[in-house]
Design a protein around this motif. Structure first.
Motif, PDB file in Angstrom:
ATOM      1  N   GLU A 149      15.306   4.017  -0.454  1.00 56.61           N
ATOM      2  CA  GLU A 149      14.095   3.958  -1.270  1.00 56.61           C
ATOM      3  C   GLU A 149      12.871   4.142  -0.386  1.00 56.61           C
ATOM      4  N   THR A 150      11.901   4.916  -0.861  1.00 58.87           N
ATOM      5  CA  THR A 150      10.683   5.170  -0.094  1.00 58.87           C
ATOM      6  C   THR A 150       9.461   4.691  -0.881  1.00 58.87           C
ATOM      7  N   ARG A 151       8.396   4.413  -0.170  1.00 58.44           N
ATOM      8  CA  ARG A 151       7.176   3.947  -0.831  1.00 58.44           C
ATOM      9  C   ARG A 151       6.466   5.075  -1.574  1.00 58.44           C
ATOM     10  N   PHE A 152       6.680   6.287  -1.123  1.00 60.30           N
ATOM     11  CA  PHE A 152       6.064   7.445  -1.760  1.00 60.30           C
ATOM     12  C   PHE A 152       6.908   8.670  -1.436  1.00 60.30           C
ATOM     13  N   ASN A 153       6.684   9.739  -2.156  1.00 54.73           N
ATOM     14  CA  ASN A 153       7.407  10.980  -1.898  1.00 54.73           C
ATOM     15  C   ASN A 153       6.950  11.570  -0.567  1.00 54.73           C
ATOM     16  N   SER A 154       7.894  11.862   0.304  1.00 55.58           N
ATOM     17  CA  SER A 154       7.565  12.353   1.638  1.00 55.58           C
ATOM     18  C   SER A 154       6.999  13.766   1.586  1.00 55.58           C
ATOM     19  N   ASN A 155       6.163  14.069   2.574  1.00 52.60           N
ATOM     20  CA  ASN A 155       5.627  15.422   2.765  1.00 52.60           C
ATOM     21  C   ASN A 155       4.943  15.964   1.511  1.00 52.60           C
ATOM     22  N   SER A 156       4.175  15.124   0.854  1.00 56.60           N
ATOM     23  CA  SER A 156       3.431  15.575  -0.326  1.00 56.60           C
ATOM     24  C   SER A 156       2.018  14.996  -0.343  1.00 56.60           C
ATOM     25  N   GLY A 157       1.513  14.629   0.818  1.00 61.16           N
ATOM     26  CA  GLY A 157       0.191  14.023   0.896  1.00 61.16           C
ATOM     27  C   GLY A 157      -0.882  15.018   1.297  1.00 61.16           C
ATOM     28  N   SER A 158      -2.092  14.503   1.457  1.00 61.30           N
ATOM     29  CA  SER A 158      -3.217  15.352   1.844  1.00 61.30           C
ATOM     30  C   SER A 158      -4.280  14.523   2.548  1.00 61.30           C
ATOM     31  N   LYS A 159      -5.113  15.218   3.315  1.00 62.52           N
ATOM     32  CA  LYS A 159      -6.287  14.627   3.945  1.00 62.52           C
ATOM     33  C   LYS A 159      -7.480  15.506   3.607  1.00 62.52           C
ATOM     34  N   ALA A 160      -8.613  14.879   3.282  1.00 66.46           N
ATOM     35  CA  ALA A 160      -9.743  15.675   2.803  1.00 66.46           C
ATOM     36  C   ALA A 160     -11.075  15.058   3.206  1.00 66.46           C
ATOM     37  N   LEU A 161     -12.051  15.924   3.380  1.00 69.29           N
ATOM     38  CA  LEU A 161     -13.448  15.531   3.546  1.00 69.29           C
ATOM     39  C   LEU A 161     -14.249  16.279   2.497  1.00 69.29           C
ATOM     40  N   ALA A 165       0.838  -1.193   0.000  1.00 72.42           N
ATOM     41  CA  ALA A 165       0.000   0.000   0.000  1.00 72.42           C
ATOM     42  C   ALA A 165       0.874   1.245   0.000  1.00 72.42           C
ATOM     43  N   ILE A 166       0.474   2.242  -0.772  1.00 74.30           N
ATOM     44  CA  ILE A 166       1.220   3.493  -0.792  1.00 74.30           C
ATOM     45  C   ILE A 166       0.533   4.561   0.056  1.00 74.30           C
ATOM     46  N   GLY A 167      -0.538   4.188   0.727  1.00 71.82           N
ATOM     47  CA  GLY A 167      -1.174   5.122   1.647  1.00 71.82           C
ATOM     48  C   GLY A 167      -2.233   5.997   1.030  1.00 71.82           C
ATOM     49  N   ASN A 168      -2.765   5.611  -0.124  1.00 70.57           N
ATOM     50  CA  ASN A 168      -3.871   6.356  -0.728  1.00 70.57           C
ATOM     51  C   ASN A 168      -5.164   5.597  -0.446  1.00 70.57           C
ATOM     52  N   ASP A 169      -5.929   6.053   0.539  1.00 69.24           N
ATOM     53  CA  ASP A 169      -7.130   5.357   0.983  1.00 69.24           C
ATOM     54  C   ASP A 169      -8.322   6.309   0.949  1.00 69.24           C
ATOM     55  N   ALA A 218     -23.971  12.181   0.864  1.00 66.61           N
ATOM     56  CA  ALA A 218     -22.864  11.498   0.196  1.00 66.61           C
ATOM     57  C   ALA A 218     -21.575  12.160   0.672  1.00 66.61           C
ATOM     58  N   ALA A 219     -20.624  11.353   1.113  1.00 67.84           N
ATOM     59  CA  ALA A 219     -19.379  11.923   1.638  1.00 67.84           C
ATOM     60  C   ALA A 219     -18.227  10.973   1.400  1.00 67.84           C
ATOM     61  N   ASN A 220     -17.044  11.530   1.282  1.00 68.13           N
ATOM     62  CA  ASN A 220     -15.846  10.695   1.235  1.00 68.13           C
ATOM     63  C   ASN A 220     -14.751  11.300   2.096  1.00 68.13           C
ATOM     64  N   LEU A 221     -14.094  10.431   2.842  1.00 62.67           N
ATOM     65  CA  LEU A 221     -12.914  10.781   3.634  1.00 62.67           C
ATOM     66  C   LEU A 221     -11.710  10.162   2.943  1.00 62.67           C
ATOM     67  N   SER A 222     -10.720  10.970   2.643  1.00 63.11           N
ATOM     68  CA  SER A 222      -9.575  10.444   1.907  1.00 63.11           C
ATOM     69  C   SER A 222      -8.265  10.824   2.574  1.00 63.11           C
ATOM     70  N   LYS A 223      -7.306   9.922   2.481  1.00 64.49           N
ATOM     71  CA  LYS A 223      -5.930  10.154   2.926  1.00 64.49           C
ATOM     72  C   LYS A 223      -5.012   9.792   1.772  1.00 64.49           C
ATOM     73  N   THR A 224      -4.205  10.734   1.362  1.00 67.96           N
ATOM     74  CA  THR A 224      -3.343  10.535   0.207  1.00 67.96           C
ATOM     75  C   THR A 224      -1.889  10.798   0.590  1.00 67.96           C
ATOM     76  N   ASN A 225      -1.049   9.790   0.459  1.00 65.35           N
ATOM     77  CA  ASN A 225       0.382   9.993   0.675  1.00 65.35           C
ATOM     78  C   ASN A 225       1.102  10.313  -0.627  1.00 65.35           C
ATOM     79  N   GLU A 226       0.583   9.811  -1.724  1.00 65.54           N
ATOM     80  CA  GLU A 226       1.215  10.011  -3.033  1.00 65.54           C
ATOM     81  C   GLU A 226       0.179  10.590  -3.983  1.00 65.54           C
ATOM     82  N   GLN A 227       0.265  11.892  -4.234  1.00 63.94           N
ATOM     83  CA  GLN A 227      -0.713  12.539  -5.096  1.00 63.94           C
ATOM     84  C   GLN A 227      -0.479  12.228  -6.574  1.00 63.94           C
TER      85      GLN A 227
END
Length: 295
Positions: A218-230, A131-135, A163-172
């Motif tokens: 090596e990293t699973r995703f680029n650091s400090n480039s994610g987001s959280k949204a509702l 998982a790259i953390g995009n849920d 209708a709603a979505n909660l999202s967590k994105t580590n790799e945009q």
């Protein structure tokens, strides 16, 4: 594909929920690409017929919204894309408009959906995925509001829809390429001692220029480039007469994330800028059905 429909003399490319539910697309911009002549630009804006759709070109239940790309796609009962001429009520646009109508449920329901994005790695004839953390967690619910003496009435009841979505994105911007960054010890050393003497008494060198391959990881995703949204849409419909309704709707967008800066990705990602979005679009509408079925 989308079907062509004529509304009050204006042609639009029409998509309904039966099609939306069977497609891999999950937002309005992607669904709009089903329209001939539509395209994405490099900054992810949508365009029609070689013209970028600038400004607030998305309407939901007649309400013009500021940032509709993240609108919950399960809330799309039907969607029409006008690429040239459009009804006067939407204003003027060279490119076109996207018009969305949301559901009006006549029976109660609740749907939950969870999605997670995985990355596949192939190395030394071995395949693995992680998982790259995009849920994303989505909820879709609605139904009539019957209670007390009106619980078994044949009269039309008020109804609600959410209708709603909660999202967590580590790799945009997921990529097949591996991501690398300097390890913590090396980064701490560079922050303490960013420069070294040139040895010629004529200036300095940046220590970052002397970092070797073994100091990267090596990293699973680029650091400090994610987001959280509702992103949420709420609607309440109240019948005030036999063929007249008053409805209230609200589109809520809360988002906090860091912008991916390619030049910062290996050494300086913690300095990526933070963008916070708080957007609330609301409407109050009155509809009256005429004898021939028009509104």
């Amino acid at each position: 594909h989308s079907a062509i429909r004529t509304d009050n003399g204006f042609e639009s490319y029409f998509i309904d929920q039966s099609l939306v539910g069977h497609l891999p697309f999950r937002d309005i911009r992607e669904l709009s690409l089903l329209t001939p002549g539509s395209f994405y630009t490099s900054n992810t804006y949508l365009g029609f017929n070689v013209v970028e759709a600038d400004g607030d070109y998305i309407f939901v239940d007649g309400m013009q919204i500021r940032s509709g790309s993240a609108f919950p796609f399960r809330a799309i009962e039907e969607m029409a894309v006008f690429t040239s001429e459009a009804p006067l009520q939407f204003g003027n646009s060279v490119a076109g408009f996207v018009v969305v109508n949301t559901p009006e449920p006549d029976s109660s329901f609740v749907n939950l959906e969870f999605l997670s994005i995985f990355r596949i790695n192939s190395r030394n004839d071995k395949m693995s995925f992680y998982a790259i953390g995009n849920d994303i967690l989505e909820i879709n619910a609605g139904g009539p509001l019957r209670f007390g003496k009106n619980s078994k009435s044949d009269k039309r009841a008020p109804s609600f829809y959410i209708a709603a979505n909660l999202s967590k994105t580590n790799e945009q911007f997921p990529s097949h390429a591996n991501s690398y960054e300097v390890n913590e010890a090396t980064l701490a050393g560079l922050e303490r001692n960013p420069l070294r003497s040139s040895g010629t008494s004529a200036g300095t060198f940046e220590n970052a220029e002397f970092v070797t391959k073994d100091q990267f990881e090596e990293t699973r995703f680029n650091s400090n480039s994610g987001s959280k949204a509702l992103n949420a849409f709420v609607k309440i419909n109240y019948p005030v007469a036999k063929k007249a309704d008053v409805s209230f709707g609200s589109y809520i967008q809360l988002d906090k994330g860091q912008v991916f800066i390619y030049e910062n990705s290996m050494f300086n990602s913690k300095e990526n800028p933070v963008i916070t979005t708080r957007n609330f679009d609301n409407y109050l509408a009155y509809s009256h059905q005429l004898a021939d079925g028009d509104e």
